[in-house]
Design an enzyme around this catalytic site. Structure first.
Site, PDB file in Angstrom:
ATOM      1  N   ASP A 249      -5.203   1.043  10.311  1.00  0.00           N
ATOM      2  CA  ASP A 249      -4.365   0.314   9.354  1.00  0.00           C
ATOM      3  C   ASP A 249      -3.116   1.116   9.018  1.00  0.00           C
ATOM      4  O   ASP A 249      -2.013   0.572   8.918  1.00  0.00           O
ATOM      5  CB  ASP A 249      -5.166   0.010   8.085  1.00  0.00           C
ATOM      6  N   HIS A 277     -11.278  -1.583   3.990  1.00  0.00           N
ATOM      7  CA  HIS A 277     -10.819  -2.012   5.316  1.00  0.00           C
ATOM      8  C   HIS A 277     -11.118  -3.505   5.451  1.00  0.00           C
ATOM      9  O   HIS A 277     -12.040  -3.930   6.142  1.00  0.00           O
ATOM     10  CB  HIS A 277     -11.542  -1.208   6.388  1.00  0.00           C
TER      11      HIS A 277
END
Length: 463
Positions: A249, A277
């Site tokens: 990410d 996440h």
């Protein structure tokens, strides 16, 4: 004559022996004594046409080996004598790395990076311990054969097994990739329970047999809560040693900022992914820097930062699947490499990296909060006695900015700015993680599970 190694059925002992590039002193490949009927032997021969599968057998050499490994990794060498006349004299002590889900696509990219020296350095020999299941074991043998054929000099041991209590014995690193993917119509709560049980079992195994200072990186989704479950089932290992992977990410966020600013991605630093996440994750543009300057000074389009940038990072995995029909295995493997290297190499001065971590409570930190009111900026100092300097709920695995001296350990960054926009989104992802924690209370030893998720958010890359 080909090298032969036995298929190791469930319940049998793990196979593991060192390999070194240099003069071989003796060679032996032995069959493990199984606890049930033997299955098959894979024979690796110079003549591919003669490669066959047959009932278990033992190939004897001059002397029986004291330890066992896959194929050529059953060769035993005198490493001390070898080091006296080759480059291994300057090598470090062997590092043992376990990888679960080792027959999967992510591992197919990752294992060869590990073996090549790209991750731990060209002076660091490693042992790979690969964990699979009965369903994936034949594929796992194929992975081990490819590692054989690649002739990596730093790869001293390869072993394969299906029992985490055997695979995790004395390991220094655990890269936990294996997990059940979310299928059509599956509720997030069901995924939490199914994969949570996997990580509870693996946590118990780590607690029983791994090094007391083992570093654990959880990749299998939902990785934050899986990491929490694993950690709670391994009370003898410091909680600080458990990580949930949010580096992909972070990498995606750096890429988007670089594209918008018209610079190369290595100009982007201090990029933080806060929280879970999932699509509640918070890519932090307030603290990010581009070529040493605050990102908001370089990119003056606040609407783009608050809306398009954030949504692009949150949904990047799903868009990738739509484009080419498969998940981001290669870039995930790269992000695992980045996450490890961030722990084994010193963080550049002033920078930090993102990782899902949990801190013990009752530590005292100071953090700077910037409050925006009536167009003025006020610098306020607040003190917290939770396990992190930000006032985030303790006892969760939460992605935060970290710094390392390169010794495998880390500390949280405290020179962090916070505004209302960022804090509001942090609280949203925090609420999701707290709800997930309640869903798996039966797996963390905290009572009866109660699942009331704020919303059924998707994991990055889910369809």
């Amino acid at each position: 004559m080909g090298l032969s190694t036995a298929y190791s059925p469930p319940g049998s002992r793990l196979v593991t022996t060192p390999l070194a590039a240099g003069a071989a002193l003796r060679r032996s490949v032995q069959l493990l004594l199984p606890r049930r009927a033997p299955l098959a032997t894979v024979r690796c021969s110079v003549d591919a046409a003669k490669q066959v599968q047959e009932g278990a057998a033992t190939v004897a050499a001059e002397k029986p080996a004291s330890r066992k490994g896959f194929g050529v990794f059953s060769t035993i060498y005198d490493l001390k004598a070898d080091s006296e006349h080759c480059k291994s004299k300057s090598w470090k002590k062997l590092v043992s790395i376990a990888v679960s889900g080792a027959a999967g696509m992510i591992s197919n990219h990752l294992l060869f990076k590990l073996a090549s020296g790209e991750v731990f350095g060209q002076d660091q020999p490693i042992a790979l311990k690969l964990l699979g299941s009965e369903r994936s074991f034949q594929a796992l043998e194929g992975v081990a054969m490819e590692l054989e054929d690649s002739l990596y000099p730093l790869l001293r041991e390869v072993s394969i097994g299906m029992d985490p209590y055997e695979v995790f014995e004395d390991i220094d690193w655990a890269l936990l990739i294996g997990a059940k993917p979310r299928g059509p119509g599956m509720e997030r709560a069901a995924l939490l329970d199914i994969n949570g049980q996997i990580y509870a079992d693996q946590g118990k195994a780590l607690n029983a047999v791994a090094s007391r200072n083992v570093k654990v990186i959880v990749v299998g989704n939902p990785c934050n809560t899986n990491a929490l479950i694993c950690m709670k089932n391994a009370p003898n290992i410091p909680a600080k040693n458990f990580h949930a992977l949010t580096r992909l990410d972070e990498n995606r966020a750096k890429c988007q900022l670089a594209l918008k600013a018209g610079v190369f991605y290595d100009k982007v630093s201090n990029m933080t992914i806060w929280g879970n996440h999932s699509t509640t994750q918070v890519p932090d543009f307030l603290n990010a820097k581009i070529d040493g300057r605050p990102a908001k000074e370089v990119i003056k389009d606040t609407k783009w930062l608050e809306e398009e940038f954030t949504l692009t990072v949150q949904n990047r995995g799903g868009v990738l699947i739509q484009k080419w029909g498969r998940s981001s295995a290669a870039s995930t493997a790269v992000s695992i490499v980045d996450a490890i290297r961030s722990l084994v190499t010193p963080t550049p001065e002033g920078d930090w990296f993102s990782s899902g971590v949990s801190f013990d409570p009752f530590k005292l930190f100071v953090v700077l909060f910037w409050c925006f009111s009536e167009g003025k900026i006020e610098n306020k100092t607040q003190v917290y006695t939770t396990g992190n300097p930000y006032g985030i709920a303790e006892d969760t695995v939460f992605s935060m900015p970290c710094r390392s001296k390169g010794d495998g350990d880390y500390e949280l960054a405290t020179d962090v700015l916070m505004d209302d926009f960022l804090w509001e989104r942090i609280k949203k992802t925090e609420a999701e993680l707290i709800a997930e924690k309640k869903c798996v209370a039966h797996l963390t030893g905290e009572g009866i599970a109660f699942c009331d998720l704020p919303e059924d958010t998707m994991l990055p890359g889910e369809m």
